[in-house]
Design a protein around this motif. Sequence first.
Motif, PDB file in Angstrom:
ATOM      1  N   THR A  26      15.210  18.028  23.342  1.00 28.36           N
ATOM      2  CA  THR A  26      15.789  18.956  24.305  1.00 28.36           C
ATOM      3  C   THR A  26      15.709  18.388  25.713  1.00 28.36           C
ATOM      4  O   THR A  26      14.772  17.667  26.044  1.00 28.36           O
ATOM      5  CB  THR A  26      15.076  20.320  24.257  1.00 28.36           C
ATOM      6  OG1 THR A  26      15.652  21.184  25.236  1.00 28.36           O
ATOM      7  CG2 THR A  26      13.593  20.197  24.507  1.00 28.36           C
ATOM      8  N   ASP A  69      24.693  12.401  29.603  1.00 30.14           N
ATOM      9  CA  ASP A  69      26.004  12.968  29.323  1.00 30.14           C
ATOM     10  C   ASP A  69      27.070  12.247  30.138  1.00 30.14           C
ATOM     11  O   ASP A  69      26.765  11.504  31.060  1.00 30.14           O
ATOM     12  CB  ASP A  69      26.036  14.474  29.598  1.00 30.14           C
ATOM     13  CG  ASP A  69      25.630  14.837  31.017  1.00 30.14           C
ATOM     14  OD1 ASP A  69      25.332  13.934  31.822  1.00 30.14           O
ATOM     15  OD2 ASP A  69      25.616  16.031  31.323  1.00 30.14           O
ATOM     16  N   VAL A  80      30.033  15.688  27.600  1.00 28.53           N
ATOM     17  CA  VAL A  80      29.587  15.430  26.228  1.00 28.53           C
ATOM     18  C   VAL A  80      28.288  14.642  26.276  1.00 28.53           C
ATOM     19  O   VAL A  80      28.040  13.873  27.202  1.00 28.53           O
ATOM     20  CB  VAL A  80      30.650  14.665  25.401  1.00 28.53           C
ATOM     21  CG1 VAL A  80      31.879  15.521  25.193  1.00 28.53           C
ATOM     22  CG2 VAL A  80      31.010  13.350  26.041  1.00 28.53           C
ATOM     23  N   TYR A 109      20.934  20.035  13.811  1.00 30.59           N
ATOM     24  CA  TYR A 109      21.695  19.788  15.029  1.00 30.59           C
ATOM     25  C   TYR A 109      22.495  21.037  15.365  1.00 30.59           C
ATOM     26  O   TYR A 109      23.348  21.456  14.591  1.00 30.59           O
ATOM     27  CB  TYR A 109      22.621  18.585  14.822  1.00 30.59           C
ATOM     28  CG  TYR A 109      23.456  18.248  16.022  1.00 30.59           C
ATOM     29  CD1 TYR A 109      22.880  17.658  17.144  1.00 30.59           C
ATOM     30  CD2 TYR A 109      24.816  18.500  16.048  1.00 30.59           C
ATOM     31  CE1 TYR A 109      23.634  17.346  18.254  1.00 30.59           C
ATOM     32  CE2 TYR A 109      25.582  18.188  17.152  1.00 30.59           C
ATOM     33  CZ  TYR A 109      24.992  17.607  18.254  1.00 30.59           C
ATOM     34  OH  TYR A 109      25.737  17.304  19.350  1.00 30.59           O
ATOM     35  N   LEU A 110      22.179  21.635  16.494  1.00 30.00           N
ATOM     36  CA  LEU A 110      22.884  22.840  16.910  1.00 30.00           C
ATOM     37  C   LEU A 110      24.163  22.446  17.634  1.00 30.00           C
ATOM     38  O   LEU A 110      24.126  21.655  18.572  1.00 30.00           O
ATOM     39  CB  LEU A 110      21.994  23.697  17.800  1.00 30.00           C
ATOM     40  CG  LEU A 110      20.659  24.110  17.182  1.00 30.00           C
ATOM     41  CD1 LEU A 110      19.864  24.944  18.174  1.00 30.00           C
ATOM     42  CD2 LEU A 110      20.869  24.867  15.896  1.00 30.00           C
ATOM     43  N   SER A 111      25.267  22.977  17.186  1.00 28.08           N
ATOM     44  CA  SER A 111      26.563  22.597  17.726  1.00 28.08           C
ATOM     45  C   SER A 111      27.493  23.806  17.738  1.00 28.08           C
ATOM     46  O   SER A 111      27.330  24.737  16.954  1.00 28.08           O
ATOM     47  CB  SER A 111      27.168  21.485  16.857  1.00 28.08           C
ATOM     48  OG  SER A 111      28.510  21.255  17.188  1.00 28.08           O
ATOM     49  N   THR A 112      28.480  23.750  18.588  1.00 29.90           N
ATOM     50  CA  THR A 112      29.481  24.820  18.608  1.00 29.90           C
ATOM     51  C   THR A 112      30.547  24.585  17.554  1.00 29.90           C
ATOM     52  O   THR A 112      31.402  25.438  17.337  1.00 29.90           O
ATOM     53  CB  THR A 112      30.155  24.896  19.986  1.00 29.90           C
ATOM     54  OG1 THR A 112      30.730  23.620  20.280  1.00 29.90           O
ATOM     55  CG2 THR A 112      29.152  25.276  21.053  1.00 29.90           C
ATOM     56  N   GLN A 113      30.509  23.448  16.890  1.00 35.19           N
ATOM     57  CA  GLN A 113      31.458  23.168  15.819  1.00 35.19           C
ATOM     58  C   GLN A 113      30.916  23.716  14.516  1.00 35.19           C
ATOM     59  O   GLN A 113      29.739  23.988  14.380  1.00 35.19           O
ATOM     60  CB  GLN A 113      31.688  21.662  15.693  1.00 35.19           C
ATOM     61  CG  GLN A 113      32.299  21.065  16.941  1.00 35.19           C
ATOM     62  CD  GLN A 113      32.430  19.563  16.837  1.00 35.19           C
ATOM     63  OE1 GLN A 113      31.761  18.926  16.042  1.00 35.19           O
ATOM     64  NE2 GLN A 113      33.286  19.007  17.660  1.00 35.19           N
TER      65      GLN A 113
END
Length: 124
Positions: A26, A69, A80, A109-113
């Motif tokens: 994080t 990023d 990204v 893996y936390l993702s918005t996808q």
Amino acid sequence: MTGNRLENELRHEKPVEKPLIADVITLFPETFAAVTQSGITRRALEEERWQIHYWNPRDFATDNHRSVDDRPYGGGPGMVMLAEPLAAAVTAARARQQEAGCKQSRVVYLSTQGRLLTHQRVMH
């Protein structure tokens, strides 16, 4: 403490279990204060039933600015995550897990996808 009371307490002690080991990658480790400093999870942490270690991808960045990023390729809004610092942090976390005796570790893996996790999906 009398002999009988001590023997009774020893008989009712729970067997020592291996603690859950969580390695968290994080940019903001302070956001985990609610988990580590209050409630049941705090008590479990104090009792060494679980461990947490934070990995900051900035520590694995190779440039002078510790960049993690960049702008998306081809333009567009937002930023990204750079793959290199993230991959290096995952590698370091997995190595620590292995050194701690974990035979198998998982990467979440936390993702918005991906598909939305709903109550209905959990119940099936």
